[in-house]
Design a protein around this motif. Structure first.
Motif, PDB file in Angstrom:
ATOM      1  N   GLY A   1      -2.147   4.719 -13.762  1.00 42.60           N
ATOM      2  CA  GLY A   1      -1.263   3.660 -13.312  1.00 42.60           C
ATOM      3  C   GLY A   1      -1.725   2.990 -12.032  1.00 42.60           C
ATOM      4  N   PRO A   2      -0.999   1.961 -11.621  1.00 46.49           N
ATOM      5  CA  PRO A   2      -1.416   1.132 -10.491  1.00 46.49           C
ATOM      6  C   PRO A   2      -1.455   1.864  -9.150  1.00 46.49           C
ATOM      7  N   THR A   3      -0.676   2.915  -8.997  1.00 48.71           N
ATOM      8  CA  THR A   3      -0.701   3.614  -7.708  1.00 48.71           C
ATOM      9  C   THR A   3      -2.013   4.332  -7.478  1.00 48.71           C
ATOM     10  N   ARG A   4      -2.752   4.594  -8.523  1.00 44.87           N
ATOM     11  CA  ARG A   4      -4.044   5.285  -8.391  1.00 44.87           C
ATOM     12  C   ARG A   4      -5.229   4.324  -8.513  1.00 44.87           C
ATOM     13  N   ALA A   5      -4.951   3.049  -8.718  1.00 48.05           N
ATOM     14  CA  ALA A   5      -6.015   2.074  -8.944  1.00 48.05           C
ATOM     15  C   ALA A   5      -6.958   1.948  -7.753  1.00 48.05           C
ATOM     16  N   SER A   6      -6.428   1.970  -6.539  1.00 46.83           N
ATOM     17  CA  SER A   6      -7.315   1.819  -5.381  1.00 46.83           C
ATOM     18  C   SER A   6      -8.228   3.026  -5.221  1.00 46.83           C
ATOM     19  N   ILE A   7      -7.727   4.200  -5.548  1.00 47.15           N
ATOM     20  CA  ILE A   7      -8.571   5.400  -5.500  1.00 47.15           C
ATOM     21  C   ILE A   7      -9.644   5.306  -6.578  1.00 47.15           C
ATOM     22  N   ALA A   8      -9.239   4.858  -7.752  1.00 53.32           N
ATOM     23  CA  ALA A   8     -10.202   4.687  -8.847  1.00 53.32           C
ATOM     24  C   ALA A   8     -11.309   3.725  -8.432  1.00 53.32           C
ATOM     25  N   ARG A   9     -10.936   2.638  -7.763  1.00 54.31           N
ATOM     26  CA  ARG A   9     -11.931   1.645  -7.367  1.00 54.31           C
ATOM     27  C   ARG A   9     -12.932   2.223  -6.374  1.00 54.31           C
ATOM     28  N   CYS A  10     -12.494   3.140  -5.534  1.00 52.11           N
ATOM     29  CA  CYS A  10     -13.440   3.798  -4.609  1.00 52.11           C
ATOM     30  C   CYS A  10     -14.496   4.567  -5.397  1.00 52.11           C
ATOM     31  N   PHE A  11     -14.055   5.304  -6.409  1.00 56.31           N
ATOM     32  CA  PHE A  11     -15.009   6.058  -7.225  1.00 56.31           C
ATOM     33  C   PHE A  11     -15.888   5.114  -8.054  1.00 56.31           C
ATOM     34  N   TYR A  12     -15.312   4.015  -8.567  1.00 52.60           N
ATOM     35  CA  TYR A  12     -16.131   3.029  -9.282  1.00 52.60           C
ATOM     36  C   TYR A  12     -17.204   2.465  -8.357  1.00 52.60           C
ATOM     37  N   ARG A  13     -16.816   2.118  -7.124  1.00 51.69           N
ATOM     38  CA  ARG A  13     -17.761   1.541  -6.170  1.00 51.69           C
ATOM     39  C   ARG A  13     -18.892   2.523  -5.870  1.00 51.69           C
TER      40      ARG A  13
ATOM     41  N   GLY B   1     -21.383   1.175 -16.292  1.00 55.98           N
ATOM     42  CA  GLY B   1     -19.953   1.131 -16.586  1.00 55.98           C
ATOM     43  C   GLY B   1     -19.127   0.859 -15.348  1.00 55.98           C
ATOM     44  N   ALA B   2     -19.496   1.490 -14.249  1.00 59.72           N
ATOM     45  CA  ALA B   2     -18.775   1.284 -12.991  1.00 59.72           C
ATOM     46  C   ALA B   2     -18.971  -0.140 -12.488  1.00 59.72           C
ATOM     47  N   THR B   3     -20.184  -0.639 -12.623  1.00 56.63           N
ATOM     48  CA  THR B   3     -20.476  -2.012 -12.205  1.00 56.63           C
ATOM     49  C   THR B   3     -19.634  -2.993 -13.013  1.00 56.63           C
ATOM     50  N   ALA B   4     -19.545  -2.758 -14.311  1.00 55.64           N
ATOM     51  CA  ALA B   4     -18.751  -3.634 -15.174  1.00 55.64           C
ATOM     52  C   ALA B   4     -17.275  -3.578 -14.806  1.00 55.64           C
ATOM     53  N   LYS B   5     -16.766  -2.393 -14.509  1.00 52.77           N
ATOM     54  CA  LYS B   5     -15.353  -2.255 -14.124  1.00 52.77           C
ATOM     55  C   LYS B   5     -15.052  -3.063 -12.864  1.00 52.77           C
ATOM     56  N   LEU B   6     -15.952  -3.042 -11.901  1.00 51.40           N
ATOM     57  CA  LEU B   6     -15.731  -3.774 -10.661  1.00 51.40           C
ATOM     58  C   LEU B   6     -15.791  -5.282 -10.878  1.00 51.40           C
ATOM     59  N   LYS B   7     -16.607  -5.721 -11.822  1.00 47.66           N
ATOM     60  CA  LYS B   7     -16.727  -7.156 -12.095  1.00 47.66           C
ATOM     61  C   LYS B   7     -15.475  -7.730 -12.747  1.00 47.66           C
ATOM     62  N   VAL B   8     -14.731  -6.903 -13.463  1.00 48.54           N
ATOM     63  CA  VAL B   8     -13.535  -7.403 -14.149  1.00 48.54           C
ATOM     64  C   VAL B   8     -12.256  -6.997 -13.418  1.00 48.54           C
TER      65      VAL B   8
ATOM     66  N   LEU C   1     -13.900  -4.280  -3.651  1.00 55.14           N
ATOM     67  CA  LEU C   1     -14.248  -3.657  -2.382  1.00 55.14           C
ATOM     68  C   LEU C   1     -15.651  -4.083  -1.983  1.00 55.14           C
ATOM     69  N   THR C   2     -15.924  -4.065  -0.704  1.00 56.77           N
ATOM     70  CA  THR C   2     -17.265  -4.350  -0.222  1.00 56.77           C
ATOM     71  C   THR C   2     -17.793  -3.108   0.472  1.00 56.77           C
ATOM     72  N   ALA C   3     -19.063  -3.116   0.773  1.00 57.03           N
ATOM     73  CA  ALA C   3     -19.660  -1.967   1.455  1.00 57.03           C
ATOM     74  C   ALA C   3     -18.971  -1.694   2.784  1.00 57.03           C
ATOM     75  N   SER C   4     -18.502  -2.746   3.448  1.00 58.24           N
ATOM     76  CA  SER C   4     -17.850  -2.545   4.743  1.00 58.24           C
ATOM     77  C   SER C   4     -16.541  -1.781   4.603  1.00 58.24           C
ATOM     78  N   ASP C   5     -15.921  -1.791   3.405  1.00 57.16           N
ATOM     79  CA  ASP C   5     -14.701  -1.024   3.191  1.00 57.16           C
ATOM     80  C   ASP C   5     -14.950   0.471   3.373  1.00 57.16           C
ATOM     81  N   PHE C   6     -16.162   0.894   3.128  1.00 57.50           N
ATOM     82  CA  PHE C   6     -16.484   2.314   3.238  1.00 57.50           C
ATOM     83  C   PHE C   6     -16.920   2.684   4.651  1.00 57.50           C
TER      84      PHE C   6
END
Length: 114
Positions: free
Chosen positions: A67-79, A88-95, A103-108
């Protein structure tokens, strides 16, 4: 450090995928010593970093399905996985939804806590 095997494993993924191999292997060993199944498998991988990217991608997919509450955590792992070239991770971030800017590199580079 307080017996949270899953946290040790997550730290292993983060550090391995950020290129901090020594720290990553230390966290991976802690998780494996505690019996974390994925850590044991990852410890024996031929290419630990590439396998860590695959594990991070699968973990992100599972988080995203939560669900949406975990989406930001998921995006960290995708990044993290995408930074190794995981397709697959690259494709997920593009869509990513427009309202949820990639996210950008500076987010980390930002501290986790202030």
């Amino acid at each position: 450090m307080n017996g949270d095997t899953e946290a040790c494993f997550h730290l292993a993924l983060f550090t391995l995928l950020r290129g901090w191999s020594l720290d990553g292997m230390t966290w991976l060993a802690r998780a494996a010593d505690a019996g974390h199944e994925a850590a044991l498998e990852l410890q024996n991988a031929d290419d630990v970093r590439a396998q860590a990217a695959e594990v991070a991608y699968r973990h992100a997919c599972a988080l995203e399905a939560g669900g949406p509450t975990r989406a930001s955590i998921a995006r960290c792992f995708y990044r993290l996985a995408a930074e190794t070239g995981h397709p697959g991770a690259t494709a997920k971030l593009k869509v990513a939804p427009a309202a949820d800017a990639p996210l950008t590199a500076s987010d980390f580079d930002q501290p986790l806590m202030s």
